[in-house]
Enzyme design. Structure first.
Site, mmCIF file in Angstrom:
data_model
loop_
_atom_site.group_PDB
_atom_site.id
_atom_site.type_symbol
_atom_site.label_atom_id
_atom_site.label_comp_id
_atom_site.label_asym_id
_atom_site.label_seq_id
_atom_site.Cartn_x
_atom_site.Cartn_y
_atom_site.Cartn_z
ATOM 1 N N ASP A 171 0.873 -1.180 0.000
ATOM 2 C CA ASP A 171 0.000 0.000 0.000
ATOM 3 C C ASP A 171 0.905 1.222 0.000
ATOM 4 O O ASP A 171 2.105 1.123 0.263
ATOM 5 C CB ASP A 171 -0.890 -0.010 1.264
ATOM 6 C CG ASP A 171 -1.764 1.235 1.357
ATOM 7 O OD1 ASP A 171 -2.349 1.625 0.334
ATOM 8 O OD2 ASP A 171 -1.843 1.839 2.452
ATOM 9 N N SER A 172 0.294 2.378 -0.242
ATOM 10 C CA SER A 172 1.058 3.619 -0.189
ATOM 11 C C SER A 172 1.483 3.956 1.241
ATOM 12 O O SER A 172 2.391 4.752 1.438
ATOM 13 C CB SER A 172 0.205 4.759 -0.742
ATOM 14 O OG SER A 172 -1.023 4.824 -0.046
ATOM 15 N N TYR A 223 -0.626 8.354 -2.739
ATOM 16 C CA TYR A 223 -0.735 7.983 -4.150
ATOM 17 C C TYR A 223 -1.977 8.643 -4.772
ATOM 18 O O TYR A 223 -2.048 8.820 -5.972
ATOM 19 C CB TYR A 223 -0.886 6.465 -4.292
ATOM 20 C CG TYR A 223 0.368 5.632 -4.112
ATOM 21 C CD1 TYR A 223 1.570 6.180 -3.684
ATOM 22 C CD2 TYR A 223 0.335 4.252 -4.390
ATOM 23 C CE1 TYR A 223 2.695 5.378 -3.523
ATOM 24 C CE2 TYR A 223 1.462 3.458 -4.244
ATOM 25 C CZ TYR A 223 2.636 4.023 -3.799
ATOM 26 O OH TYR A 223 3.751 3.234 -3.647
ATOM 27 N N GLY A 224 -2.946 8.963 -3.920
ATOM 28 C CA GLY A 224 -4.275 9.352 -4.389
ATOM 29 C C GLY A 224 -4.371 10.669 -5.123
ATOM 30 O O GLY A 224 -5.414 10.988 -5.683
ATOM 31 N N CYS A 284 -3.929 -1.104 -1.816
ATOM 32 C CA CYS A 284 -4.217 0.311 -2.064
ATOM 33 C C CYS A 284 -5.214 0.424 -3.222
ATOM 34 O O CYS A 284 -4.967 -0.093 -4.316
ATOM 35 C CB CYS A 284 -2.910 0.993 -2.423
ATOM 36 S SG CYS A 284 -3.073 2.726 -2.835
ATOM 37 N N ASN A 285 -6.318 1.127 -2.983
ATOM 38 C CA ASN A 285 -7.317 1.256 -4.055
ATOM 39 C C ASN A 285 -6.762 2.045 -5.223
ATOM 40 O O ASN A 285 -7.049 1.744 -6.386
ATOM 41 C CB ASN A 285 -8.572 1.940 -3.519
ATOM 42 C CG ASN A 285 -9.231 1.141 -2.421
ATOM 43 O OD1 ASN A 285 -8.688 1.058 -1.328
ATOM 44 N ND2 ASN A 285 -10.364 0.531 -2.707
ATOM 45 N N THR A 286 -5.959 3.086 -4.931
ATOM 46 C CA THR A 286 -5.395 3.890 -6.014
ATOM 47 C C THR A 286 -4.421 3.047 -6.845
ATOM 48 O O THR A 286 -4.440 3.091 -8.089
ATOM 49 C CB THR A 286 -4.675 5.131 -5.444
ATOM 50 O OG1 THR A 286 -5.569 5.836 -4.589
ATOM 51 C CG2 THR A 286 -4.207 6.038 -6.558
ATOM 52 N N GLU A 301 -5.832 9.650 9.562
ATOM 53 C CA GLU A 301 -4.464 9.509 10.100
ATOM 54 C C GLU A 301 -4.311 10.309 11.386
ATOM 55 O O GLU A 301 -3.551 9.934 12.269
ATOM 56 C CB GLU A 301 -3.431 9.925 9.054
ATOM 57 C CG GLU A 301 -3.483 9.006 7.844
ATOM 58 C CD GLU A 301 -2.148 8.587 7.273
ATOM 59 O OE1 GLU A 301 -1.100 9.098 7.699
ATOM 60 O OE2 GLU A 301 -2.170 7.718 6.375
ATOM 61 N N CYS A 331 -11.287 3.223 -0.486
ATOM 62 C CA CYS A 331 -9.974 3.729 -0.067
ATOM 63 C C CYS A 331 -9.632 3.022 1.237
ATOM 64 O O CYS A 331 -10.515 2.805 2.077
ATOM 65 C CB CYS A 331 -10.045 5.243 0.140
ATOM 66 S SG CYS A 331 -8.566 5.950 0.885
ATOM 67 N N THR A 332 -8.351 2.702 1.380
ATOM 68 C CA THR A 332 -7.897 1.915 2.530
ATOM 69 C C THR A 332 -8.309 2.501 3.878
ATOM 70 O O THR A 332 -8.524 1.759 4.836
ATOM 71 C CB THR A 332 -6.365 1.833 2.511
ATOM 72 O OG1 THR A 332 -5.854 3.163 2.283
ATOM 73 C CG2 THR A 332 -5.881 0.901 1.436
ATOM 74 N N HIS A 333 -8.379 3.836 3.950
ATOM 75 C CA HIS A 333 -8.610 4.467 5.250
ATOM 76 C C HIS A 333 -10.082 4.474 5.681
ATOM 77 O O HIS A 333 -10.387 4.659 6.850
ATOM 78 C CB HIS A 333 -8.129 5.919 5.217
ATOM 79 C CG HIS A 333 -6.647 6.070 5.174
ATOM 80 N ND1 HIS A 333 -5.875 5.527 4.172
ATOM 81 C CD2 HIS A 333 -5.786 6.701 6.004
ATOM 82 C CE1 HIS A 333 -4.610 5.829 4.390
ATOM 83 N NE2 HIS A 333 -4.530 6.533 5.490
HETATM 84 N N1 DGL Z 1 -4.045 3.912 0.041
HETATM 85 C C1 DGL Z 1 -4.714 4.944 -0.697
HETATM 86 C C2 DGL Z 1 -5.970 4.347 -1.363
HETATM 87 O O1 DGL Z 1 -6.518 3.370 -0.908
HETATM 88 C C3 DGL Z 1 -5.063 6.133 0.184
HETATM 89 C C4 DGL Z 1 -3.875 6.960 0.596
HETATM 90 C C5 DGL Z 1 -3.133 7.566 -0.590
HETATM 91 O O2 DGL Z 1 -3.672 8.480 -1.237
HETATM 92 O O3 DGL Z 1 -2.027 7.097 -0.862
HETATM 93 O O4 DGL Z 1 -6.412 4.855 -2.364
#
Ligand code: DGL
Length: 289
Positions: free
Chosen positions: A23-24, A55-56, A86-88, A164, A197-199
């Site tokens: 993941d990012s 990454y987003g 990571c979804n992105t 976060e 998104c992961t969060h």
């Molecule tokens: N992990 C990213 C996602 O799931 C969220 C954080 C980022 O923007 O890197 O898209």
């Protein structure tokens, strides 16, 4: 990228290889939480690219390049399956990794979409980062599976830093930001929202409260974990040992911050957190690029 060839090992030994996850940053630990809950005996090696997060807001080309490097690093652990948490990175790089790598690759977009389409018949909402929404990956996947389905995708850039920061669910800032982002989905009368998104699973409480009991929330990590489990079972790759798996983490920056926040995201403390530089990731991904 040409990765090291997979050693020819008997199935029993291969089943004891780890699951590789990247993941990012910290967020992918919400996916690890689901993986380890569904498959407690499995070891997980996790890479958090904290030096280059988020990454987003980056271009898909850049995220795809980072995703290749992240995957190349994990290939050094000879994983039996690779999870793009990571979804992105899933939006930007899933097909690329699937086509290049000689092992099963599971992302978080496709399982989430399948779960949402199974859960409801009506309009589906997607909340995600700007890069994920703009990539059209969710919209395409939903249209491919159910062409008539109405989709409303919204990017919610403030949610990652809010999570976060660890604000409480009933914090007025959390609620007012969510109200603003979710308003269009409420008006569109979506029947399910994919937490893309992961969060966002960490905001499931206030999102559910604002949307009401009739709207289903789809946790992409949970859907991906079920897919990994099915993949391992059908290939006789599940770890047969009666044990608790190890969570080994690497971060490209600030391992101390990662270790401090990891439990809130992953529900457990990692066994180890070590630093790996992005220069090393670049070198590992270099051959054949
Ligand atoms: N992990 C990213 C996602 O799931 C969220 C954080 C980022 O923007 O890197 O898209």
């Amino acid at each position: 990228v040409s990765f090291p060839p997979q050693p020819d090992r008997p199935i029993s030994a291969r089943s004891q290889s780890p699951i590789g996850v990247f993941d990012s940053g910290l967020g992918g630990l919400t996916v690890v939480r689901e993986l380890m809950q569904a498959m407690p005996a499995e070891d997980v090696v996790y890479l958090a690219d904290t030096a280059r997060v988020p990454y987003g807001i980056k271009s898909l080309e850049t995220v795809r390049r980072f995703a290749r490097q992240d995957a190349a690093f994990l290939m050094g652990f000879d994983p039996k399956v690779l999870v793009v948490a990571c979804n992105t990175a899933s939006a930007a790089g899933y097909e690329d990794l699937r086509d290049r790598l000689d092992l099963p690759v599971v992302d978080v977009i496709r399982p989430g979409v399948r779960a949402a389409l199974r859960a409801v018949d009506g309009p589906v909402g997607v909340i995600a980062t700007e890069a994920t929404v703009d990539s059209g990956a969710y919209q395409r996947e939903i249209a491919a599976r159910d062409p008539g389905r109405v989709v409303h995708a919204c990017c919610c850039p403030l949610l990652v830093p809010i999570v976060e920061e660890g604000r409480d669910d009933d914090d007025p800032i959390v609620l007012s930001v969510l109200c603003d982002y979710l308003g269009p989905l409420q008006r569109a009368r979506v029947e399910a929202i994919i937490l893309g998104c992961t969060h966002y699973p960490l905001l499931a409480g206030p999102i559910a409260k604002l949307m009401g009991p009739d709207v289903r929330l789809i946790n992409s990590g949970q859907a991906a974990a079920l897919e990994v489990q099915a993949e391992l079972c059908s290939n006789a790759l599940s770890d047969p040992r009666d044990r608790s798996g190890r969570l080994t983490c690497f971060t490209t920056d600030k391992p101390d911050r990662f270790a401090r926040l990891a439990e809130r995201f992953g529900g457990r403390r990692p066994h180890s957190v070590d630093f790996v530089g992005t220069d090393e990731l670049e070198v590992r991904a270099r051959p054949g690029m």
